[in-house]
Write an enzyme that holds these catalytic residues in place. Sequence first.
Site, PDB file in Angstrom:
ATOM      1  N   LYS A 260     -42.219 -19.639 -33.282  1.00  8.02           N
ATOM      2  CA  LYS A 260     -40.829 -20.052 -33.078  1.00  8.02           C
ATOM      3  C   LYS A 260     -40.441 -19.736 -31.635  1.00  8.02           C
ATOM      4  O   LYS A 260     -40.470 -18.583 -31.218  1.00  8.02           O
ATOM      5  CB  LYS A 260     -39.900 -19.302 -34.038  1.00  8.02           C
ATOM      6  CG  LYS A 260     -38.407 -19.425 -33.676  1.00  8.02           C
ATOM      7  CD  LYS A 260     -37.487 -18.660 -34.638  1.00  8.02           C
ATOM      8  CE  LYS A 260     -36.024 -18.665 -34.160  1.00  8.02           C
ATOM      9  NZ  LYS A 260     -35.112 -17.912 -35.037  1.00  8.02           N
ATOM     10  N   ASP A 265     -30.603 -18.662 -28.770  1.00 11.95           N
ATOM     11  CA  ASP A 265     -30.003 -19.018 -30.057  1.00 11.95           C
ATOM     12  C   ASP A 265     -28.535 -18.602 -30.077  1.00 11.95           C
ATOM     13  O   ASP A 265     -28.213 -17.445 -30.339  1.00 11.95           O
ATOM     14  CB  ASP A 265     -30.776 -18.328 -31.189  1.00 11.95           C
ATOM     15  CG  ASP A 265     -30.198 -18.642 -32.568  1.00 11.95           C
ATOM     16  OD1 ASP A 265     -29.404 -19.608 -32.664  1.00 11.95           O
ATOM     17  OD2 ASP A 265     -30.554 -17.938 -33.533  1.00 11.95           O
ATOM     18  N   LYS A 272     -22.659 -17.876 -33.351  1.00 13.50           N
ATOM     19  CA  LYS A 272     -22.731 -16.424 -33.551  1.00 13.50           C
ATOM     20  C   LYS A 272     -21.523 -15.761 -32.889  1.00 13.50           C
ATOM     21  O   LYS A 272     -20.928 -16.328 -31.967  1.00 13.50           O
ATOM     22  CB  LYS A 272     -24.006 -15.870 -32.907  1.00 13.50           C
ATOM     23  CG  LYS A 272     -25.281 -16.235 -33.619  1.00 13.50           C
ATOM     24  CD  LYS A 272     -26.482 -15.630 -32.905  1.00 13.50           C
ATOM     25  CE  LYS A 272     -27.802 -16.017 -33.576  1.00 13.50           C
ATOM     26  NZ  LYS A 272     -27.966 -15.513 -34.937  1.00 13.50           N
ATOM     27  N   ASP A 283     -35.322 -14.777 -28.771  1.00 21.29           N
ATOM     28  CA  ASP A 283     -35.584 -15.536 -29.995  1.00 21.29           C
ATOM     29  C   ASP A 283     -36.799 -16.465 -29.884  1.00 21.29           C
ATOM     30  O   ASP A 283     -37.045 -17.288 -30.753  1.00 21.29           O
ATOM     31  CB  ASP A 283     -34.316 -16.323 -30.375  1.00 21.29           C
ATOM     32  CG  ASP A 283     -34.202 -16.558 -31.875  1.00 21.29           C
ATOM     33  OD1 ASP A 283     -34.855 -15.818 -32.640  1.00 21.29           O
ATOM     34  OD2 ASP A 283     -33.469 -17.479 -32.272  1.00 21.29           O
ATOM     35  N   ASP A 342     -27.217 -22.058 -37.606  1.00 24.03           N
ATOM     36  CA  ASP A 342     -27.821 -20.815 -37.104  1.00 24.03           C
ATOM     37  C   ASP A 342     -29.134 -20.491 -37.820  1.00 24.03           C
ATOM     38  O   ASP A 342     -29.867 -19.612 -37.405  1.00 24.03           O
ATOM     39  CB  ASP A 342     -26.810 -19.666 -37.258  1.00 24.03           C
ATOM     40  CG  ASP A 342     -27.184 -18.463 -36.418  1.00 24.03           C
ATOM     41  OD1 ASP A 342     -28.075 -18.594 -35.551  1.00 24.03           O
ATOM     42  OD2 ASP A 342     -26.572 -17.394 -36.622  1.00 24.03           O
ATOM     43  N   GLU A 344     -31.877 -21.973 -37.645  1.00 29.71           N
ATOM     44  CA  GLU A 344     -32.569 -23.029 -36.906  1.00 29.71           C
ATOM     45  C   GLU A 344     -34.071 -22.793 -36.785  1.00 29.71           C
ATOM     46  O   GLU A 344     -34.840 -23.744 -36.627  1.00 29.71           O
ATOM     47  CB  GLU A 344     -31.967 -23.164 -35.500  1.00 29.71           C
ATOM     48  CG  GLU A 344     -32.502 -22.198 -34.424  1.00 29.71           C
ATOM     49  CD  GLU A 344     -32.219 -20.732 -34.721  1.00 29.71           C
ATOM     50  OE1 GLU A 344     -31.321 -20.451 -35.530  1.00 29.71           O
ATOM     51  OE2 GLU A 344     -32.928 -19.874 -34.163  1.00 29.71           O
ATOM     52  N   ARG A 346     -36.327 -21.926 -38.934  1.00 22.35           N
ATOM     53  CA  ARG A 346     -37.103 -22.561 -40.005  1.00 22.35           C
ATOM     54  C   ARG A 346     -37.178 -24.074 -39.805  1.00 22.35           C
ATOM     55  O   ARG A 346     -38.148 -24.708 -40.202  1.00 22.35           O
ATOM     56  CB  ARG A 346     -36.497 -22.181 -41.366  1.00 22.35           C
ATOM     57  CG  ARG A 346     -35.096 -22.650 -41.561  1.00 22.35           C
ATOM     58  CD  ARG A 346     -34.364 -21.897 -42.681  1.00 22.35           C
ATOM     59  NE  ARG A 346     -33.949 -20.545 -42.262  1.00 22.35           N
ATOM     60  CZ  ARG A 346     -33.298 -19.702 -43.056  1.00 22.35           C
ATOM     61  NH1 ARG A 346     -32.997 -20.039 -44.298  1.00 22.35           N
ATOM     62  NH2 ARG A 346     -32.960 -18.503 -42.617  1.00 22.35           N
TER      63      ARG A 346
END
Length: 495
Positions: A260, A265, A272, A283, A342, A344, A346
């Site tokens: 990933k 993010d 967030k 991230d 959020d 995201e 996956r």
Amino acid sequence: MQIEFVAADAPVAAASAVGVLAFDKARLSPEAARLDAESGGVLSRAMSASRFTGAVGQTVDILAPANLACGRLTVLGAGDEAGLDAMRMETIAAYAYQGVKTSGAEQLELRLGELDGAEMASAAAFGIRLASYRFDRYRTTEKPEKRPSIRLVQIACRDPKAAQTAYAGKAGLANAVLFARDLVSEPANILYPESFARRVRELASLGLEIEILGEKEMAALGMGSLLGVGQGSVRESQLAVMQWKGASDPDAAPIAFVGKGVCFDTGGISLKSAEGMEEMVTDMGGAAAVAGLMYALASRKAKVNAVGILGLVENMPDGNAQRPGDVVTSMSGQTIEVINTDAEGRLVLADALWYCHDRFKPRFMVDLATLTGAIIVALGKDYAGLFSNDDELAERLLAASKATGEALWRMPLPPQYDKNLDSAVADMKNVGPRYGGSITAALFIQRFVAGRPWAHLDIASTAHKPNSTIPTIPSGATGFGVRLLDRLVADHYES
Ligand code: BES
Ligand code: MN
Ligand code: ZN
């Protein structure tokens, strides 16, 4: 900083900081006992004047010891002698470095004496290299006295030549860990999908085959899930494909690693809150670990075919950003209702994993992702979560975890939780209920591995350690996963 190996009986260098070992019950190693005698028993007196027991992490420091040329002599706790292995030596040496790195000394001499051969000396050098990591690219006004002073590390050992050879095999792995740490440390205005991809491309010099797919290519492949995440960003999403062909048969089925790489993010439209959002610059820790692993495999010319795939995106709110409630079609054909923008990671992995399986038919896939805050709630900051549909792969990962100290804890994939992802409008939604959040995330990803052997490492807990107490991991980016997976490959998949 330079690291070299010298003979066990090399004279103590003037003004250096010298480290020697003592075992349980403050029993001096032979080399420590020799220097103790030379200096009139200064070490013995200093140890009995403190509560030093010889436990790993304890040290006794003596400045300007009589009759010795060095400026500082440190006794390093080494634990029970019988249990001293390479991993513990990494730690002891890292403590030696941490103790003197800003002391003003320019030279550290770790004196192992006649202690067991090359592996130990090489492990010491490896530990010091990891301990010396520092991300100081953007510091311009730091006072010189705050900067590390050590320029040269000498490991005095029984067979310096053999130690040098052993370390040559491990230095690439150390560089790979530091490469991954650098990627995680870089801010998101510098490291975004395209600039990340450029750094990956540079690894072609190690013999890796690198391909970079842009948004047009990914759209042609039908990667609506990954592309939806990057839709609100002015930075173009990228998919980096790295191949190492080290097996005797270049067409043999590879093993595969997928990361990933969310370069930042914000949460997207499901924004967030401000507090701590800056941490989301890390991230892309999964992608960094996969890039680091491929670096390590290529550096040591591992006899294996391996593929590394990085899903590189930025998750931003914007007039063009994807909305909660949007339905996207993944490359697999499965549709996803995006309840929360959020969640995201996956969505990125869904397409990256499917692409990987579809194109390479690998023996197994391991994905790494800073996927859920819930894994930190479940396991704290010292363990990454391991999820797998394959017990043999999981056992091998746990063994590699034990051998490297990169801690994993296996989590369940209960089929009865799967219905938590049911959607009223699409094949699935991208979030489930709050409880068991990392499990639902893993169950989501599992839908994109086509039943193939797979493991998912949720490294949200371990990719970044703001307050590290582990001497080989200075506070900040850890490079978690590189050593672990290098070990997995070395122990099981090289012909
Ligand atoms: N990148 C975060 C997970 C994360 C949290 C990493 C803390 C490192 C530290 C991920 O994309 C995320 O936002 N996950 C959400 C999922 C939720 C919306 C279902 C989370 O964990 O809150
Ligand atoms: Mn998120
Ligand atoms: Zn994320």
